[in-house]
Write a protein that holds these residues in place. Structure first.
Motif, PDB file in Angstrom:
ATOM      1  N   VAL A 138       0.853  -1.192   0.000  1.00  0.00           N
ATOM      2  CA  VAL A 138       0.000   0.000   0.000  1.00  0.00           C
ATOM      3  C   VAL A 138       0.888   1.242   0.000  1.00  0.00           C
ATOM      4  CG1 VAL A 138      -1.892  -1.147   1.203  1.00  0.00           C
ATOM      5  CG2 VAL A 138      -0.129   0.030   2.527  1.00  0.00           C
ATOM      6  N   ARG A 139       0.288   2.395  -0.230  1.00  0.00           N
ATOM      7  CA  ARG A 139       1.049   3.645  -0.131  1.00  0.00           C
ATOM      8  C   ARG A 139       1.530   3.847   1.304  1.00  0.00           C
ATOM      9  NH1 ARG A 139      -3.240   4.757  -3.206  1.00  0.00           N
ATOM     10  NH2 ARG A 139      -4.423   5.729  -1.510  1.00  0.00           N
ATOM     11  N   ASP A 140       2.763   4.262   1.466  1.00  0.00           N
ATOM     12  CA  ASP A 140       3.330   4.434   2.799  1.00  0.00           C
ATOM     13  C   ASP A 140       2.548   5.480   3.597  1.00  0.00           C
ATOM     14  OD1 ASP A 140       5.667   3.864   4.679  1.00  0.00           O
ATOM     15  OD2 ASP A 140       5.786   6.050   4.496  1.00  0.00           O
ATOM     16  N   SER A 141       2.111   6.550   2.916  1.00  0.00           N
ATOM     17  CA  SER A 141       1.364   7.605   3.614  1.00  0.00           C
ATOM     18  C   SER A 141       0.042   7.069   4.151  1.00  0.00           C
ATOM     19  CB  SER A 141       1.101   8.776   2.667  1.00  0.00           C
ATOM     20  OG  SER A 141       0.381   8.345   1.514  1.00  0.00           O
ATOM     21  N   LEU A 142      -0.638   6.209   3.366  1.00  0.00           N
ATOM     22  CA  LEU A 142      -1.905   5.634   3.802  1.00  0.00           C
ATOM     23  C   LEU A 142      -1.685   4.660   4.958  1.00  0.00           C
ATOM     24  CD1 LEU A 142      -4.958   5.374   3.351  1.00  0.00           C
ATOM     25  CD2 LEU A 142      -4.480   3.603   1.645  1.00  0.00           C
ATOM     26  N   ALA A 143      -0.613   3.868   4.862  1.00  0.00           N
ATOM     27  CA  ALA A 143      -0.309   2.919   5.937  1.00  0.00           C
ATOM     28  C   ALA A 143      -0.003   3.638   7.241  1.00  0.00           C
ATOM     29  CB  ALA A 143       0.866   2.035   5.533  1.00  0.00           C
ATOM     30  N   THR A 144       0.724   4.745   7.142  1.00  0.00           N
ATOM     31  CA  THR A 144       1.036   5.520   8.346  1.00  0.00           C
ATOM     32  C   THR A 144      -0.224   6.119   8.948  1.00  0.00           C
ATOM     33  OG1 THR A 144       3.239   6.050   7.488  1.00  0.00           O
ATOM     34  CG2 THR A 144       2.368   7.468   9.225  1.00  0.00           C
ATOM     35  N   GLU A 145      -1.083   6.642   8.089  1.00  0.00           N
ATOM     36  CA  GLU A 145      -2.330   7.254   8.550  1.00  0.00           C
ATOM     37  C   GLU A 145      -3.243   6.243   9.234  1.00  0.00           C
ATOM     38  OE1 GLU A 145      -6.312   9.212   6.484  1.00  0.00           O
ATOM     39  OE2 GLU A 145      -4.381   9.297   5.442  1.00  0.00           O
ATOM     40  N   GLU A 146      -3.307   5.028   8.685  1.00  0.00           N
ATOM     41  CA  GLU A 146      -4.204   4.009   9.220  1.00  0.00           C
ATOM     42  C   GLU A 146      -3.547   3.115  10.261  1.00  0.00           C
ATOM     43  OE1 GLU A 146      -7.341   3.755   8.581  1.00  0.00           O
ATOM     44  OE2 GLU A 146      -7.534   5.207   6.953  1.00  0.00           O
ATOM     45  N   GLY A 147      -2.229   3.204  10.384  1.00  0.00           N
ATOM     46  CA  GLY A 147      -1.523   2.353  11.331  1.00  0.00           C
ATOM     47  C   GLY A 147      -1.394   0.916  10.874  1.00  0.00           C
ATOM     48  N   TRP A 148      -1.311   0.679   9.560  1.00  0.00           N
ATOM     49  CA  TRP A 148      -1.213  -0.677   9.021  1.00  0.00           C
ATOM     50  C   TRP A 148       0.222  -1.165   9.039  1.00  0.00           C
ATOM     51  CZ3 TRP A 148      -4.326   0.972   4.122  1.00  0.00           C
ATOM     52  CH2 TRP A 148      -5.685   1.069   4.452  1.00  0.00           C
ATOM     53  N   ARG A 149       0.435  -2.382   9.533  1.00  0.00           N
ATOM     54  CA  ARG A 149       1.757  -3.009   9.505  1.00  0.00           C
ATOM     55  C   ARG A 149       1.694  -4.419   8.918  1.00  0.00           C
ATOM     56  NH1 ARG A 149       5.575  -0.283  12.321  1.00  0.00           N
ATOM     57  NH2 ARG A 149       4.863   1.400  13.699  1.00  0.00           N
ATOM     58  N   THR A 150       0.561  -5.077   9.069  1.00  0.00           N
ATOM     59  CA  THR A 150       0.400  -6.445   8.580  1.00  0.00           C
ATOM     60  C   THR A 150      -0.790  -6.522   7.626  1.00  0.00           C
ATOM     61  OG1 THR A 150      -1.122  -7.131  10.336  1.00  0.00           O
ATOM     62  CG2 THR A 150       1.253  -7.297  10.798  1.00  0.00           C
ATOM     63  N   ILE A 151      -0.873  -7.625   6.899  1.00  0.00           N
ATOM     64  CA  ILE A 151      -2.001  -7.820   5.996  1.00  0.00           C
ATOM     65  C   ILE A 151      -3.309  -7.898   6.789  1.00  0.00           C
ATOM     66  CG2 ILE A 151      -3.029  -9.367   4.274  1.00  0.00           C
ATOM     67  CD1 ILE A 151      -0.223 -10.207   3.475  1.00  0.00           C
ATOM     68  N   SER A 152      -3.257  -8.495   7.959  1.00  0.00           N
ATOM     69  CA  SER A 152      -4.459  -8.611   8.790  1.00  0.00           C
ATOM     70  C   SER A 152      -5.036  -7.254   9.162  1.00  0.00           C
ATOM     71  CB  SER A 152      -4.145  -9.404  10.060  1.00  0.00           C
ATOM     72  OG  SER A 152      -3.819 -10.744   9.756  1.00  0.00           O
ATOM     73  N   ASP A 153      -4.180  -6.227   9.221  1.00  0.00           N
ATOM     74  CA  ASP A 153      -4.649  -4.896   9.595  1.00  0.00           C
ATOM     75  C   ASP A 153      -5.619  -4.304   8.579  1.00  0.00           C
ATOM     76  OD1 ASP A 153      -3.126  -4.968  11.887  1.00  0.00           O
ATOM     77  OD2 ASP A 153      -1.403  -3.938  10.993  1.00  0.00           O
ATOM     78  N   LEU A 154      -5.654  -4.862   7.365  1.00  0.00           N
ATOM     79  CA  LEU A 154      -6.527  -4.323   6.319  1.00  0.00           C
ATOM     80  C   LEU A 154      -7.976  -4.776   6.468  1.00  0.00           C
ATOM     81  CD1 LEU A 154      -4.293  -4.905   3.145  1.00  0.00           C
ATOM     82  CD2 LEU A 154      -4.513  -2.803   4.477  1.00  0.00           C
ATOM     83  N   LYS A 155      -8.225  -5.748   7.317  1.00  0.00           N
ATOM     84  CA  LYS A 155      -9.529  -6.407   7.343  1.00  0.00           C
ATOM     85  C   LYS A 155     -10.687  -5.439   7.573  1.00  0.00           C
ATOM     86  CE  LYS A 155     -11.905 -10.412   9.264  1.00  0.00           C
ATOM     87  NZ  LYS A 155     -11.783 -11.621  10.118  1.00  0.00           N
ATOM     88  N   ASP A 156     -10.541  -4.506   8.504  1.00  0.00           N
ATOM     89  CA  ASP A 156     -11.644  -3.603   8.829  1.00  0.00           C
ATOM     90  C   ASP A 156     -11.968  -2.624   7.708  1.00  0.00           C
ATOM     91  OD1 ASP A 156     -11.886  -4.827  11.275  1.00  0.00           O
ATOM     92  OD2 ASP A 156     -10.639  -3.363  12.336  1.00  0.00           O
ATOM     93  N   VAL A 207      -5.797   2.824  -7.244  1.00  0.00           N
ATOM     94  CA  VAL A 207      -6.114   1.663  -6.421  1.00  0.00           C
ATOM     95  C   VAL A 207      -5.445   1.869  -5.071  1.00  0.00           C
ATOM     96  CG1 VAL A 207      -6.332   0.100  -8.399  1.00  0.00           C
ATOM     97  CG2 VAL A 207      -4.129   0.316  -7.243  1.00  0.00           C
ATOM     98  N   ASP A 208      -5.849   1.083  -4.084  1.00  0.00           N
ATOM     99  CA  ASP A 208      -5.332   1.255  -2.725  1.00  0.00           C
ATOM    100  C   ASP A 208      -4.297   0.218  -2.341  1.00  0.00           C
ATOM    101  OD1 ASP A 208      -7.196   3.411  -2.125  1.00  0.00           O
ATOM    102  OD2 ASP A 208      -8.745   1.854  -2.118  1.00  0.00           O
ATOM    103  N   VAL A 209      -4.347  -0.948  -2.952  1.00  0.00           N
ATOM    104  CA  VAL A 209      -3.449  -2.043  -2.581  1.00  0.00           C
ATOM    105  C   VAL A 209      -3.102  -2.836  -3.827  1.00  0.00           C
ATOM    106  CG1 VAL A 209      -5.427  -3.495  -1.990  1.00  0.00           C
ATOM    107  CG2 VAL A 209      -3.177  -4.073  -1.089  1.00  0.00           C
ATOM    108  N   ILE A 210      -1.866  -3.330  -3.906  1.00  0.00           N
ATOM    109  CA  ILE A 210      -1.416  -4.121  -5.045  1.00  0.00           C
ATOM    110  C   ILE A 210      -0.639  -5.340  -4.560  1.00  0.00           C
ATOM    111  CG2 ILE A 210      -1.266  -2.132  -6.610  1.00  0.00           C
ATOM    112  CD1 ILE A 210       1.788  -2.220  -6.227  1.00  0.00           C
ATOM    113  N   CYS A 211      -0.409  -6.269  -5.472  1.00  0.00           N
ATOM    114  CA  CYS A 211       0.410  -7.451  -5.179  1.00  0.00           C
ATOM    115  C   CYS A 211       1.805  -7.208  -5.742  1.00  0.00           C
ATOM    116  CB  CYS A 211      -0.209  -8.707  -5.777  1.00  0.00           C
ATOM    117  SG  CYS A 211      -0.465  -8.623  -7.575  1.00  0.00           S
ATOM    118  N   ALA A 212       2.616  -6.484  -5.020  1.00  0.00           N
ATOM    119  CA  ALA A 212       3.968  -6.169  -5.485  1.00  0.00           C
ATOM    120  C   ALA A 212       4.870  -7.396  -5.361  1.00  0.00           C
ATOM    121  CB  ALA A 212       4.532  -5.009  -4.674  1.00  0.00           C
TER     122      ALA A 212
END
Length: 497
Positions: A138-156, A207-212
């Motif tokens: 994901v975009r680093d800025s979006l991950a920082t804003e949402e506090g995402w670190r793992t794939i599981s964090d995307l669930k909500d 898009v918000d997430v990709i399979c890099a």
């Protein structure tokens, strides 16, 4: 005389061009056909293999790069159309052998090397050193804003997110299907994208997430963040040359030539090589040549672990049709909408243009010339250009391209139909005191209608076919199935499209 001389010169030129290829093919095993899939890393690794063989042996090399995916490459190898290419252990285990994944990289390599040798007459050389696992990014800025670190964090938030995945990832058991199975969620919208477009799409917010890919230099260049695979979805993806055993037996010097690749390219080194091509714009052949001269030997020993996901067997076509009927219906609707919108716009634009160039005959040559030139532009090139120009994925560039391709038969049909209205009929209408608008609507258009409809019908047929290529820019439609099927060499999936 001039014509005969020109034909003779053309024949000589063709023989001069094709002669070396015919001679090389005639020598059979003396020409090694090196292949690659259709993304940057594969082209670099293919060039490394090709150049090492050229430099260390007396063999000629024929490059067959940009093949659609694992299925096509493997089919070409087993059919004898390809001699060597670089494959990934996890991909071979899951997509080719249809075996459950293993967490141990050494065990995965042992299984695939043995099975390939016994079943296909193909030999795996030692791993190159890289582990190019998939990486949910994901975009680093979006991950920082949402506090995402793992794939599981995307669930909500997954239901509100748009994902952009490659065609192959969409169909792999360790791809999107595996992600849904292991992590228990899917994304609100998913677009099929070419690997080269994914990074631009996520960086631009399309898009918000990709399979890099873990070794892709664009992850840092585009300021993206790789989310940790906390449930161990992805298997080891160690890259290694796969070569036909018959060729290796006839030319054992190839093994020695490729020995310089054994464990010599780390993940970091591969990221740098990919960055040189994807970001710096350098040629894969140049990057590979420089690496061979420098020959780095430091290795990073990091590997990935995997969950035990058993792949689904390849279902029959009718079973697939029933199982995926809702997805198929969705794709049909997407395809028809693309076609309908494009044709509506093309008719609204093309018919008035045809009428205008009939009224002003001096402009007909260059207007028709422009529409004819558009037809000479390859469809994929047109889609890529419109994506770059409009900087948006999906229906907008796809419809724009389809409109451009549909204009010629509509404009030509309208112009020809109007021109074929008898002059006596026009004079009779004028004699009756009709205005120009009345003559157009009551006389000319009704008489020109059969030819106009023929042009519209032709444009519709073209549009339905060309719309399948819209899959490469995330517009959906039946082309999604066709592209995925081609990338996996799955005729049933291709036929579904």
């Amino acid at each position: 005389m001039i014509t005969s001389r020109a034909l003779a010169l053309l024949l000589i030129a063709l023989l001069g061009t094709l002669g070396p290829a015919w001679t090389a093919r005639a020598r059979g095993a003396e020409t090694v056909r090196v292949g690659s899939k259709n993304f940057t890393e594969q082209e670099i690794l293919g060039e490394l293999v090709a150049q090492l063989i050229e430099r260390r042996t007396g063999l000629q090399v024929e490059r067959k790069f940009g093949l659609g995916g694992t299925g096509l490459c493997h089919a070409a190898m087993t059919a004898g159309e390809l001699d060597v290419y670089v494959e990934y252990t996890g991909t071979a285990l899951l997509n080719v052998l249809n075996q459950p994944l293993q967490a141990d990289p050494a065990e995965v390599f042992r299984i695939v090397s043995g099975e390939y040798r016994d079943r296909f007459g193909l030999e795996w050389l030692p791993p190159i050193g890289i582990n190019n696992t998939y990486a949910v990014t994901v975009r680093d800025s979006l991950a920082t804003e949402e506090g995402w670190r793992t794939i599981s964090d995307l669930k909500d938030r997954a239901a509100d997110m748009t994902a952009g995945f490659t065609h192959e990832f969409m169909e792999r058991p360790d791809g999107y299907h595996g992600l849904q199975q292991v992590y228990g969620f899917g994304f609100g919208s998913v677009r099929d994208l070419e690997p080269g477009l994914m990074y631009d799409a996520v960086a631009g917010g399309q898009v918000d997430v990709i399979c890099a890919f873990a070794t892709d230099g664009r992850v840092s260049a585009y300021k993206l963040r790789v989310l940790r695979d906390d449930k161990r979805l992805f298997p080891p993806y160690e890259a290694a040359p796969v070569i036909r055993s018959v060729l290796l037996a006839a030319h054992p010097e190839i093994r020695e030539a490729l020995a310089d690749l054994n464990g010599t390219i780390s993940d970091q080194t591969m990221r740098e090589l990919n960055y040189s091509v994807d970001v710096d714009g350098r040629r894969p052949a140049t990057v590979a040549s420089e690496w061979i001269r420098q020959h780095r030997e430091d290795i990073e020993g990091t590997v990935a672990v995997a969950a035990s996901i058993r792949p689904d067997g390849r279902a029959g076509w009718w079973s697939m049709l029933v199982e995926r009927r809702l997805e198929l219906w969705h794709k049909i609707v997407e395809h028809l909408l693309l076609t309908f919108i494009a044709m509506l716009i093309a008719v609204v634009l093309g018919v008035p243009v045809g009428i205008l160039i009939h009224r002003h005959r001096g402009s007909s040559a260059w207007v028709l010339g422009v529409t004819e030139v558009v037809q000479t532009i390859p469809s994929l090139a047109m889609l890529a250009f419109l994506f770059a120009a409009l900087k948006v994925l999906g229906a907008t560039p796809a419809v724009a391209a389809l409109v451009l391709y549909a204009l010629l038969p509509i404009v030509m049909g309208t112009f020809t139909g109007m021109k074929e209205v008898p002059s006596e009929t026009i004079e009779a209408a004028n004699g009756m005191g009709m205005s120009g608008a009345q003559r157009l609507w009551l006389v000319e258009l009704p008489l020109a209608m059969p030819v106009m409809i023929a042009g519209i019908r032709t444009a519709t047929v073209w549009t339905v076919g060309i719309a399948t290529l819209s899959t490469y820019i995330g517009a959906g439609g039946l082309g999604d199935f066709i592209s995925r099927g081609l990338s996996r060499n799955d005729p049933q999936l291709t036929l579904l499209g």
